[in-house]
Design an enzyme around this catalytic site. Structure first.
Site, PDB file in Angstrom:
ATOM      1  N   TYR A   1      11.139 -13.615  23.330  1.00 44.34           N
ATOM      2  CA  TYR A   1       9.971 -13.295  22.496  1.00 44.34           C
ATOM      3  C   TYR A   1       8.680 -13.684  23.225  1.00 44.34           C
ATOM      4  CZ  TYR A   1       6.601 -13.642  18.658  1.00 44.34           C
ATOM      5  OH  TYR A   1       5.483 -13.515  17.868  1.00 44.34           O
TER       6      TYR A   1
ATOM      7  N   ALA B   1       3.780  -1.453   9.309  1.00 46.04           N
ATOM      8  CA  ALA B   1       2.864  -1.664   8.188  1.00 46.04           C
ATOM      9  C   ALA B   1       3.554  -1.727   6.833  1.00 46.04           C
ATOM     10  CB  ALA B   1       1.815  -0.548   8.180  1.00 46.04           C
TER      11      ALA B   1
ATOM     12  N   THR C   1       5.366  -4.269   5.837  1.00 46.65           N
ATOM     13  CA  THR C   1       5.585  -5.661   5.440  1.00 46.65           C
ATOM     14  C   THR C   1       4.629  -6.582   6.187  1.00 46.65           C
ATOM     15  OG1 THR C   1       7.269  -7.405   5.227  1.00 46.65           O
ATOM     16  CG2 THR C   1       7.323  -6.099   7.222  1.00 46.65           C
ATOM     17  N   GLY C   2       4.473  -7.791   5.687  1.00 47.17           N
ATOM     18  CA  GLY C   2       3.761  -8.850   6.396  1.00 47.17           C
ATOM     19  C   GLY C   2       2.327  -8.536   6.782  1.00 47.17           C
ATOM     20  N   ILE C   3       1.961  -8.917   8.001  1.00 41.60           N
ATOM     21  CA  ILE C   3       0.596  -8.750   8.499  1.00 41.60           C
ATOM     22  C   ILE C   3       0.198  -7.281   8.537  1.00 41.60           C
ATOM     23  CG2 ILE C   3      -0.923  -9.099  10.486  1.00 41.60           C
ATOM     24  CD1 ILE C   3       0.770 -11.524  11.218  1.00 41.60           C
TER      25      ILE C   3
END
Length: 358
Positions: free
Chosen positions: A274, A121, A123-125
Site C-alpha cells: 500500500y 464515489a 463510499t467514504g471520502i
C-alpha cells in the site's frame, strides 16, 4: 549440621512433615538445630515444641506470600486512571479530534456548468467529495465498481442536494478493459471535464493480481488511475482551467519503488505494498505537473488524514485499531476536505504538483 539435616529429611517422610503441621504440642518430631521440617529457619533451638512451632517457622517465611497486601499508591493511581479513562475519552475526544482535523475547505466557489469525475464515489471520502461537488452545482460522475451501491448513493446525493445531475458509471480499476470502456463512453457523452479526482483505492489486500497481472495495490491505486488520467487528458486540456487530484497517503514515507519486484512475486507485504502505491501517486502527480506546465491543467496529491472508511476492510487488525481509536479518527466528511480544497480553491495554480494535507 547440613549433613545431619539431610539425614533427618531422608528419614522423615513428607506425609509425616505435613502431619507435624497439624499435631499438637507433642508431635515428637525432632530436627537439627534451627530448622523445621521444610527447611525453614526458626528462632528456637529446635522444632521440638510441636506443630505450633513448626507452623510459626513455616508461616514466618511464607507470610509475604499468603498475607493480604495493602494496595500501593501507584496501583491505586493506575486503577483510578483506568476507571476515569472512558469519561476522559467521552469529554476530551471530540476536542482532540477537532484539533487533529481542523482543516476545512472554506472556499465559496460554486460549480454550475462544471463536470467532475470522482472514482470510488460510492463510499467514504469519495462519496462525501461527490456530495459536496454536487451541492455546489457540478455535474458529477460517480465512477465505481459496484453499480448497485453507486445508484443508491446517487439517489441519496440527489435528494440531499437537489442536484439531479449525479450520474453513475461502471469503472473497475483492476481491469484496463473496464477503464478504457469508461473513458470511451464518457468522452462520447461529455464535451468537458473540469475536475478529475482519483480517489478510489485498496489497502492491505491479501496477495492478488489485477485482470492484467499487476499486483493489486499498484494496479488499482496507481496504474489504474494513471491510465484513466491518460485517456481523459485531452478532454481536460480542452476544458482548461481544469484539475487532477490524486488521493495519496502519509504512508508514502514508507514506500519504495522496487523495479525488480513491481508485481510482488519475489517478496510481498500487504502494508508496504500500500505504501509503495501511495508513493507512486505522488511521483505521478509531480511528473504530470511538469509535463502539463502551461496547458491549463494543474495536478495535486493529497493526504486526507486517518479516516474511518471501508479502506481497512481487508485487515482485521486495522479494523480493530480504527475501532479502538475511533474517537480520534476523522469522519469521511472531514477526510474529504483536502481533496475539495485542491479541486476548487481559487489561486492554487502556482502550487501545481504540490502535496497537500490538512
Amino acid at each position: 549440621m547440613i549433613e545431619d539435616f539431610l539425614r533427618v529429611r531422608a528419614r522423615v517422610s513428607f506425609s509425616e512433615q505435613l502431619e507435624a503441621l497439624s499435631l499438637g504440642p507433642s508431635c515428637g518430631l525432632h530436627f537439627p538445630d534451627g530448622f523445621c521440617s521444610l527447611g525453614c529457619r526458626t528462632e528456637t533451638r529446635a522444632c521440638l515444641g510441636g506443630g505450633a512451632t513448626v507452623r510459626q517457622g513455616l508461616l514466618g517465611r511464607l507470610s509475604p506470600l499468603v498475607q493480604p497486601q495493602q494496595p500501593s499508591r501507584k496501583m491505586v493511581g493506575v486503577l483510578l486512571l483506568l476507571l476515569l479513562l472512558p469519561f476522559f475519552l467521552y469529554i476530551a475526544a471530540p476536542k482532540i479530534r477537532k484539533m487533529l482535523s481542523s482543516g476545512v475547505c472554506t472556499s465559496t466557489v460554486q460549480l454550475p456548468g462544471k463536470v467532475a469525475v470522482v472514482t470510488g464515489a460510492n463510499t467514504g471520502i469519495g462519496k462525501e467529495t461527490a456530495k459536496e461537488l454536487a451541492q455546489r452545482g457540478a455535474r458529477v460522475y460517480l465512477a465505481c465498481r459496484d453499480i448497485q451501491k453507486g445508484e443508491l448513493v446517487a439517489r441519496e446525493i440527489q435528494t440531499m442536494t437537489g442536484n439531479q445531475q449525479v450520474l453513475v458509471r461502471e469503472l473497475d480499476l483492476a481491469d484496463t478493459k473496464s477503464i478504457r470502456a469508461f473513458a470511451k463512453d464518457f468522452l462520447a457523452e461529455e464535451k468537458h471535464l473540469h475536475i478529475l479526482i482519483n480517489n478510489a483505492g485498496v489497502m492491505m489486500c491479501p496477495y492478488s493480481k489485477t485482470a492484467d497481472g499487476f499486483e493489486m495495490h499498484m494496479g488499482v491505486n496507481h496504474l489504474g488511475h494513471f491510465l484513466l488520467t491518460h485517456l481523459l487528458l485531452e478532454k481536460l486540456k480542452e476544458s482548461a482551467p481544469s484539475r487532477v487530484v490524486n488521493v495519496s497517503s502519509l504512508a508514502h514515507h514508507l514506500g519504495r519503488i522496487h523495479f525488480h519486484n513491481l508485481q510482488g512475486e519475489k517478496f510481498y507485504n500487504a502494508g508496504l505494498a500500500y505504501c509503495h502505491s501511495k508513493l507512486a501517486n505522488i511521483l505521478f502527480t509531480q511528473e504530470l505537473a511538469r509535463r502539463l506546465k502551461g496547458s491549463g491543467v494543474t495536478t495535486y496529491s493529497v493526504h486526507p488524514g486517518t479516516v474511518n472508511s471501508e479502506l481497512v476492510r481487508h485487515s482485521l487488525f486495522m479494523k480493530w485499531m480504527w475501532w479502538l481509536f475511533s474517537f480520534f479518527i476523522k469522519t469521511p466528511k472531514q477526510g474529504a476536505q483536502t481533496s475539495l480544497y485542491c479541486a476548487i480553491t481559487e489561486g492554487l495554480e502556482i502550487l501545481n504538483g504540490h502535496h497537500f494535507r490538512f
